[in-house]
Design a protein around this motif. Structure first.
Motif, PDB file in Angstrom:
ATOM      1  N   ASN A  19       2.976  -2.494  -7.367  1.00  7.27           N
ATOM      2  CA  ASN A  19       1.756  -2.826  -6.629  1.00  7.27           C
ATOM      3  C   ASN A  19       0.517  -2.276  -7.329  1.00  7.27           C
ATOM      4  N   ARG A  20       0.640  -1.093  -7.918  1.00  8.19           N
ATOM      5  CA  ARG A  20      -0.509  -0.475  -8.593  1.00  8.19           C
ATOM      6  C   ARG A  20      -0.999  -1.354  -9.733  1.00  8.19           C
ATOM      7  N   LEU A  21      -0.088  -1.940 -10.480  1.00 10.92           N
ATOM      8  CA  LEU A  21      -0.477  -2.794 -11.604  1.00 10.92           C
ATOM      9  C   LEU A  21      -0.862  -4.200 -11.165  1.00 10.92           C
ATOM     10  N   ASP A  22      -0.364  -4.616 -10.018  1.00 11.96           N
ATOM     11  CA  ASP A  22      -0.707  -5.945  -9.502  1.00 11.96           C
ATOM     12  C   ASP A  22      -2.051  -5.967  -8.784  1.00 11.96           C
ATOM     13  N   ASP A  23      -2.392  -4.844  -8.112  1.00 14.17           N
ATOM     14  CA  ASP A  23      -3.579  -4.830  -7.257  1.00 14.17           C
ATOM     15  C   ASP A  23      -4.225  -3.449  -7.303  1.00 14.17           C
ATOM     16  N   LEU A  24      -4.733  -3.088  -8.469  1.00 15.97           N
ATOM     17  CA  LEU A  24      -5.211  -1.735  -8.719  1.00 15.97           C
ATOM     18  C   LEU A  24      -6.276  -1.268  -7.733  1.00 15.97           C
ATOM     19  N   LEU A  25      -7.181  -2.157  -7.344  1.00 16.80           N
ATOM     20  CA  LEU A  25      -8.296  -1.741  -6.500  1.00 16.80           C
ATOM     21  C   LEU A  25      -7.938  -1.621  -5.023  1.00 16.80           C
ATOM     22  N   GLU A  26      -6.799  -2.203  -4.619  1.00 13.90           N
ATOM     23  CA  GLU A  26      -6.474  -2.230  -3.193  1.00 13.90           C
ATOM     24  C   GLU A  26      -5.128  -1.608  -2.826  1.00 13.90           C
ATOM     25  N   TYR A  27      -4.304  -1.249  -3.800  1.00  8.96           N
ATOM     26  CA  TYR A  27      -2.934  -0.841  -3.453  1.00  8.96           C
ATOM     27  C   TYR A  27      -2.890   0.407  -2.580  1.00  8.96           C
ATOM     28  N   ARG A  28      -3.912   1.249  -2.659  1.00  8.68           N
ATOM     29  CA  ARG A  28      -3.945   2.459  -1.835  1.00  8.68           C
ATOM     30  C   ARG A  28      -4.365   2.184  -0.390  1.00  8.68           C
ATOM     31  N   GLU A  29      -4.782   0.975  -0.103  1.00  9.64           N
ATOM     32  CA  GLU A  29      -5.270   0.662   1.242  1.00  9.64           C
ATOM     33  C   GLU A  29      -4.148   0.202   2.176  1.00  9.64           C
ATOM     34  N   TYR A  30      -2.908   0.399   1.753  1.00 14.59           N
ATOM     35  CA  TYR A  30      -1.760   0.034   2.589  1.00 14.59           C
ATOM     36  C   TYR A  30      -1.106   1.294   3.154  1.00 14.59           C
ATOM     37  N   GLU A  31      -0.776   1.223   4.447  1.00 14.02           N
ATOM     38  CA  GLU A  31      -0.073   2.318   5.109  1.00 14.02           C
ATOM     39  C   GLU A  31       1.428   2.041   5.091  1.00 14.02           C
ATOM     40  N   TYR A  32       2.207   3.045   4.756  1.00 11.91           N
ATOM     41  CA  TYR A  32       3.666   2.926   4.689  1.00 11.91           C
ATOM     42  C   TYR A  32       4.299   3.673   5.866  1.00 11.91           C
ATOM     43  N   GLU A  33       5.336   3.088   6.417  1.00 12.94           N
ATOM     44  CA  GLU A  33       6.108   3.766   7.455  1.00 12.94           C
ATOM     45  C   GLU A  33       7.593   3.591   7.160  1.00 12.94           C
ATOM     46  N   ILE A  34       8.315   4.710   7.069  1.00 12.16           N
ATOM     47  CA  ILE A  34       9.747   4.663   6.797  1.00 12.16           C
ATOM     48  C   ILE A  34      10.495   4.328   8.084  1.00 12.16           C
ATOM     49  N   ILE A  35      11.367   3.326   8.006  1.00  8.47           N
ATOM     50  CA  ILE A  35      12.160   2.900   9.153  1.00  8.47           C
ATOM     51  C   ILE A  35      13.516   3.606   9.182  1.00  8.47           C
ATOM     52  N   ASP A  36      14.189   3.613   8.038  1.00  8.44           N
ATOM     53  CA  ASP A  36      15.467   4.309   7.933  1.00  8.44           C
ATOM     54  C   ASP A  36      15.675   4.673   6.465  1.00  8.44           C
ATOM     55  N   SER A  37      16.870   5.060   6.096  1.00  6.45           N
ATOM     56  CA  SER A  37      17.139   5.557   4.748  1.00  6.45           C
ATOM     57  C   SER A  37      16.938   4.511   3.654  1.00  6.45           C
ATOM     58  N   TYR A  38      16.866   3.223   4.039  1.00  5.62           N
ATOM     59  CA  TYR A  38      16.750   2.178   3.037  1.00  5.62           C
ATOM     60  C   TYR A  38      15.564   1.236   3.258  1.00  5.62           C
ATOM     61  N   ASN A  39      14.823   1.403   4.345  1.00  5.97           N
ATOM     62  CA  ASN A  39      13.804   0.418   4.683  1.00  5.97           C
ATOM     63  C   ASN A  39      12.483   1.071   5.094  1.00  5.97           C
ATOM     64  N   TYR A  40      11.410   0.353   4.814  1.00  9.21           N
ATOM     65  CA  TYR A  40      10.083   0.796   5.220  1.00  9.21           C
ATOM     66  C   TYR A  40       9.216  -0.429   5.477  1.00  9.21           C
ATOM     67  N   THR A  41       8.087  -0.210   6.149  1.00 10.01           N
ATOM     68  CA  THR A  41       7.134  -1.291   6.393  1.00 10.01           C
ATOM     69  C   THR A  41       5.775  -0.892   5.840  1.00 10.01           C
ATOM     70  N   THR A  42       4.916  -1.882   5.613  1.00  7.84           N
ATOM     71  CA  THR A  42       3.554  -1.616   5.177  1.00  7.84           C
ATOM     72  C   THR A  42       2.583  -2.455   5.991  1.00  7.84           C
ATOM     73  N   LYS A  43       1.358  -1.966   6.113  1.00  6.18           N
ATOM     74  CA  LYS A  43       0.294  -2.758   6.720  1.00  6.18           C
ATOM     75  C   LYS A  43      -1.024  -2.396   6.051  1.00  6.18           C
ATOM     76  N   TYR A  44      -1.902  -3.367   5.959  1.00  2.48           N
ATOM     77  CA  TYR A  44      -3.194  -3.169   5.315  1.00  2.48           C
ATOM     78  C   TYR A  44      -4.113  -2.428   6.274  1.00  2.48           C
ATOM     79  N   ASN A  45      -4.644  -1.301   5.832  1.00  3.17           N
ATOM     80  CA  ASN A  45      -5.492  -0.465   6.684  1.00  3.17           C
ATOM     81  C   ASN A  45      -6.526   0.229   5.796  1.00  3.17           C
ATOM     82  N   PRO A  46      -7.580  -0.479   5.416  1.00  2.55           N
ATOM     83  CA  PRO A  46      -8.500   0.029   4.399  1.00  2.55           C
ATOM     84  C   PRO A  46      -9.385   1.182   4.868  1.00  2.55           C
ATOM     85  N   ARG A  47      -9.898   1.898   3.861  1.00  2.00           N
ATOM     86  CA  ARG A  47     -10.892   2.960   4.033  1.00  2.00           C
ATOM     87  C   ARG A  47     -10.400   4.106   4.918  1.00  2.00           C
TER      88      ARG A  47
END
Length: 462
Positions: free
Chosen positions: A422-450
């Motif tokens: 993601n960092r190389l695909d979208d350098l200016l925006e990749y940090r604007e996503y929030e990550y949440e771990i669901i279990d040992s193998y899965n996580y979700t993301t959502k766009y939440n800027p600034r």
């Protein structure tokens, strides 16, 4: 590395081994006497190791050169040397945010508080480290202003020499077990280019970069497109009158600004600017070299049995254990890894120091290391310390099986790998996503800027 030099290095390691290096940990049951472990450094790796040594009931002291915990995560306004005249060990700069999700950067069992951005600021991460040290009551074990200058193997122990920067006194102390957690990002690689000495502008390494304001309205050249080079491009592109970026990374380059100019590698400097490999020329006021770091273990005496250069440290079993003297362990030599690996290495070191497990024989450790060396591709020793990133989960499993280290969930590796893309695909925006771990193998993301500069961690005085 040429064929002959390759075998010279391996031969040197074998020579040290054959000379009679013994298994320090089996030489005698020194835990029956006043056993003492010594940790060098109180950054993330040193704090992780200290916490585990305390938990395992090992008598230890952590030697920290500066007046503070935090290592490279503490911002220091000084350049070159700190207030005690020591080399500056931090590369932190203003407005930095982590480039990997915080879940991969946590100590085991010590998560960031709810509400912390997935990519917190460097200031917030420093608060997290201080909070960890306070929570585990680690400051009582840290001897600050103790700059390690030498480590020698003498008879059946280590002599650790250091300078007390407050009194300028040179001191030697005895350690039975050494953990080197001094960090790998304090000795900048400073390449030389033809004509560089005649250039009238200012040339610095990113290690000395502090903030964008001094570059306002100036023509700036950034060299390199690693983590620092890409980050500084985002910081400077709307500040400078012209930002020239010399690199050969193939990625999805964003639109930085109308004054951003991509250039190939440098060919030569002139008094007023730089000529590039395509023979184009740019007038330049300032140059920032984002060209990486050397390994810096100048305090290691030859008696340590290590071959330590600016590019590699060997021979190491599990990327940690000094095979010639197994009572010396390195935490953090491996590069390109998530911080959770450092935490696992710290636990491994503590478990070894406490006698919780025994290492294989030195012959077996040496064979394991040689098998690793022979498995490397043509780049050889240049990548001897970076292969952990290829299969981080396997590395965690190896440490768990051998030493009982708590296994990190595979989702952390999945997050790390996806974030790198993601960092190389979208350098200016990749940090604007929030990550949440669901279990040992899965996580979700959502766009939440600034959200990046929020920090729900209470500051603790340094």
């Amino acid at each position: 590395m040429t064929f002959n030099l390759w075998y010279y290095v391996i031969g040197f390691c074998l020579f040290n081994f054959i000379l009679g290096a013994k298994n320090d940990l089996d030489a005698e049951d020194f835990r029956a006497r006043d056993f003492r472990a010594c940790v060098i450094g109180a950054g993330f790796a040193g704090l992780a190791t200290s916490r585990h040594l305390k938990d395992y009931g090992v008598n230890f002291t952590t030697f920290e050169a500066s007046r503070y915990v935090g290592g490279t995560w503490r911002f220091d306004p000084h350049v070159g040397t700190d207030e005690d005249g020591l080399p500056l060990f931090t590369s932190q700069y203003k407005n930095l945010r982590t480039n990997t999700p915080r879940q991969t950067m946590e100590f085991a069992g010590f998560p960031f508080p709810e509400g912390t951005p997935t990519f917190p600021s460097g200031t917030c991460y420093y608060k997290y480290l201080k909070s960890f040290a306070k929570h585990h009551d680690l400051l009582q074990y840290i001897q600050f202003r103790s700059y390690v200058t030498g480590i020698k193997w003498v008879d059946d122990h280590w002599n650790l020499q250091y300078l007390k920067t407050d009194t300028r006194e040179n001191v030697t102390e005895v350690c039975d077990f050494i953990v080197i957690a001094s960090g790998e990002y304090s000795d900048p690689v400073m390449p030389h280019f033809e004509g560089m000495e005649s250039f009238k502008g200012k040339v610095i390494h990113s290690h000395d970069y502090k903030e964008p304001e001094p570059y306002k309205g100036r023509s700036v050249l950034v060299v390199g497109a690693g983590a620092s080079g890409l980050d500084l491009a985002t910081h400077l592109s709307n500040i400078t009158s012209k930002l020239v970026h010399s690199h050969h990374l193939n990625y999805n380059q964003p639109f930085f600004s109308k004054d951003y100019i991509k250039k190939p590698d440098i060919k030569a400097f002139t008094t007023e600017g730089v000529i590039f490999q395509d023979d184009s020329f740019e007038q330049i006021d300032d140059v920032i070299l984002c060209t990486g770091y050397n390994y810096a273990h100048k305090f290691l005496d030859l008696s340590s049995g290590m071959t330590a250069t600016t590019k590699y440290v060997l021979p190491l079993y599990q990327h940690m254990v000094n095979i010639n003297h197994p009572s010396m362990v390195f935490v953090g030599v491996a590069r390109g890894i998530i911080n959770r690996v450092l935490d696992a290495q710290g636990e491994y070191a503590a478990a070894l120091a406490s006698g919780k497990f025994k290492l294989p024989s030195q012959e077996e450790m040496l064979k394991s290391w040689l098998d690793h060396v022979h498995s490397l591709p043509r780049l050889g020793l240049k990548i001897i310390h970076v292969n952990i990133i290829i299969d981080t989960d396997q590395y965690f499993e190896n440490l768990t099986v051998e030493a009982g280290v708590r296994r990190a969930p595979p989702v952390l590796t999945i997050i790390r790998n996806n974030n790198a893309k993601n960092r190389l695909d979208d350098l200016l925006e990749y940090r604007e996503y929030e990550y949440e771990i669901i279990d040992s193998y899965n996580y979700t993301t959502k766009y939440n800027p600034r959200q990046g500069f929020r920090c729900p961690i209470e500051d603790i005085p340094s």
